[in-house]
Design a protein around this motif. Structure first.
Motif, short mmCIF file in Angstrom:
data_model
loop_
_atom_site.label_atom_id
_atom_site.label_comp_id
_atom_site.label_asym_id
_atom_site.label_seq_id
_atom_site.Cartn_x
_atom_site.Cartn_y
_atom_site.Cartn_z
N VAL A 9 20.93 -37.73 17.53
CA VAL A 9 19.92 -38.32 16.64
C VAL A 9 20.21 -39.81 16.48
O VAL A 9 21.33 -40.20 16.15
N VAL A 10 19.18 -40.62 16.75
CA VAL A 10 19.34 -42.07 16.71
C VAL A 10 18.29 -42.69 15.80
O VAL A 10 17.09 -42.46 15.97
N SER A 11 18.72 -43.49 14.83
CA SER A 11 17.76 -44.25 14.01
C SER A 11 17.58 -45.64 14.60
O SER A 11 18.55 -46.34 14.86
N VAL A 12 16.32 -46.03 14.78
CA VAL A 12 16.01 -47.38 15.21
C VAL A 12 15.63 -48.16 13.96
O VAL A 12 14.65 -47.85 13.29
N GLY A 46 11.69 -43.75 24.31
CA GLY A 46 11.37 -42.32 24.33
C GLY A 46 10.60 -41.96 25.59
O GLY A 46 10.91 -40.97 26.27
N ALA A 47 9.59 -42.78 25.92
CA ALA A 47 8.74 -42.48 27.08
C ALA A 47 9.55 -42.54 28.37
O ALA A 47 9.44 -41.68 29.25
N GLU A 48 10.40 -43.57 28.50
CA GLU A 48 11.18 -43.73 29.73
C GLU A 48 12.22 -42.61 29.87
O GLU A 48 12.43 -42.10 30.97
N VAL A 107 12.64 -35.26 24.67
CA VAL A 107 12.72 -36.30 23.64
C VAL A 107 11.80 -35.96 22.47
O VAL A 107 10.65 -35.55 22.67
N LEU A 108 12.33 -36.16 21.26
CA LEU A 108 11.48 -36.06 20.07
C LEU A 108 11.49 -37.41 19.35
O LEU A 108 12.57 -37.97 19.10
N LEU A 109 10.31 -37.93 19.05
CA LEU A 109 10.20 -39.15 18.27
C LEU A 109 9.73 -38.77 16.86
O LEU A 109 8.82 -37.96 16.72
N ILE A 110 10.36 -39.36 15.85
CA ILE A 110 9.90 -39.12 14.48
C ILE A 110 9.45 -40.45 13.88
O ILE A 110 10.22 -41.41 13.85
N ASP A 111 8.20 -40.50 13.45
CA ASP A 111 7.68 -41.71 12.81
C ASP A 111 7.94 -41.60 11.31
O ASP A 111 7.30 -40.81 10.61
N LEU A 112 8.86 -42.41 10.83
CA LEU A 112 9.24 -42.33 9.42
C LEU A 112 8.69 -43.52 8.63
O LEU A 112 9.13 -43.79 7.52
N VAL A 126 16.71 -37.30 19.68
CA VAL A 126 15.69 -37.54 18.66
C VAL A 126 15.79 -39.02 18.28
O VAL A 126 16.87 -39.51 17.93
N LEU A 127 14.66 -39.74 18.40
CA LEU A 127 14.64 -41.15 18.01
C LEU A 127 13.79 -41.28 16.75
O LEU A 127 12.63 -40.83 16.73
N ILE A 128 14.36 -41.89 15.72
CA ILE A 128 13.63 -42.03 14.46
C ILE A 128 13.22 -43.49 14.27
O ILE A 128 14.06 -44.39 14.22
#
Ligand SMILES: Nc1ncnc2c1ncn2[C@@H]1O[C@H](COP(=O)(O)OP(=O)(O)OP(=O)(O)O)[C@@H](O)[C@H]1O
Ligand SMILES: [Mg+2]
Length: 309
Positions: free
Chosen positions: A3-6, A23-25, A33-38, A154-156
């Motif tokens: 899990v990575v927070s950007v 995420g796309a690449e 890949v899971l992207l979470i829009d926070l 997971v990219l947040i």
């Protein structure tokens, strides 16, 4: 599942663009890949689906806000119920990897306010328990998700603030990735951000050590590095002002700095040439487009190598 927070306090430094392209690449390279829009601004969400699709299919009960709300109302739902694969990306990937997204909601800002009212307590011990329970909310949700689904990463995408929702992302993260523009103000912001993150981790770990409940372990998210964004090139390298600036940050910062960087290209990033597909996966037929894609691919490679994925 890593899990990575950007994250960066500062607005408009390219957090969302980095999250979407990375995420796309990674998905293109076969990762799940899971992207979470926070972020209540929901820019990541709207880079994959159109507002009318969001309104009709997700607004009422299909976003991360619904997940926080469900928890508050005492009937929690699993995060897996909110996972969606945006159609345009599915077509683009044609089964290579997987790119799923948990969408955001403009009302997420109210969730922050509600969570804030839950902090505190009748006594110190209760206040510490509440602190842990609230800050661990997303971490717990992701632990359950990891049992149900096998994402590699997971990219947040965090909002440009340090409110409670952002803090839940940090507590849930194994890694932190910090995009920045090459200017003085943005870098000052990084020092401040790192102090805040360290302060949060210290408080959290102290509370966990005192009031340990099952599963509450001390945390230690690692900083993957600083990624420079919106770099202007002359010839094949950053213009000299930015080059000096990058060198200074590499020399002075205690944090690792990515060798590769994201190039500035207003046309490509303002309106991605293919709707719902991040720039890195768009078909290119000219030199400057190719060069932006090369930069994004290099950042992805560096990121994946550091994480060992
Ligand atoms: N490499 C780039 N070149 C040119 N424009 C860019 C680049 N990256 C992002 N942009 C543009 O800059 C703006 C801010 O980018 P982005 O939304 O990714 O930043 P952010 O840090 O997520 O912002 P916020 O703090 O509001 O969430 C957007 O309009 C985006 O299209
Ligand atoms: Mg953003």
């Amino acid at each position: 599942m890593k899990v990575v927070s950007v994250i960066n306090y500062k607005g408009g430094v390219g957090k969302t663009s980095l999250t979407a392209n990375l995420g796309a690449e990674l998905a293109w390279r076969g990762k799940r890949v899971l992207l979470i829009d926070l972020d209540a601004q929901a820019s990541l969400t709207f880079s994959f689906i159109k507002p009318d699709e969001w309104s009709s299919n997700f607004e009422a009960s299909g976003t991360i806000k619904a997940w926080f709300d469900a928890h508050e109302s005492g009937a929690p739902m699993p995060l897996s119920e909110l996972v969606h694969s945006p159609e345009r990306m599915k077509q683009k990937l044609r089964g290579r990897g997987e790119l799923d997204v948990i969408y955001s909601h403009l009302g997420l800002i109210n969730v922050d306010l509600e969570l804030a009212t839950k902090l505190g307590g009748a006594n110190l011990s209760q206040a510490k328990k509440n602190f842990i329970a609230i800050h661990r909310r997303l971490a717990e949700g992701l632990e359950v998700l990891a049992e149900e689904m096998d994402y590699d990463i997971v990219l947040i995408d965090c909002p440009p603030n340090f409110n409670i929702v952002t803090k839940t992302a940090i507590i849930a993260s194994d890694y932190i990735l910090v995009p920045t523009r090459p200017d003085e103000l943005s870098t000052l912001g990084i020092d401040y951000l790192m102090r805040s993150i360290r302060g949060l981790i210290k408080d959290y770990n102290e509370y966990v050590a005192v009031d340990s409940v099952d599963g509450d372990e001390p945390i230690e998210p690692a900083v993957v590095g600083i990624v420079f964004t919106m770099i202007q090139e002359y010839g094949d390298r950053p213009i000299s002002a930015q080059r000096n600036y990058i060198a200074r940050v590499q020399r002075d910062s205690e944090l690792p700095v990515f060798e590769s960087y994201i190039k500035r290209n207003d046309t490509l990033f303002a309106g991605a040439p293919e709707y719902g597909v991040p720039v890195v996966l768009t078909a290119h037929n000219n030199q400057s487009h190719q060069s932006v894609v090369d930069g994004l691919e290099a950042v992805t490679t560096e990121f994946a190598t550091t994480l060992g994925i």
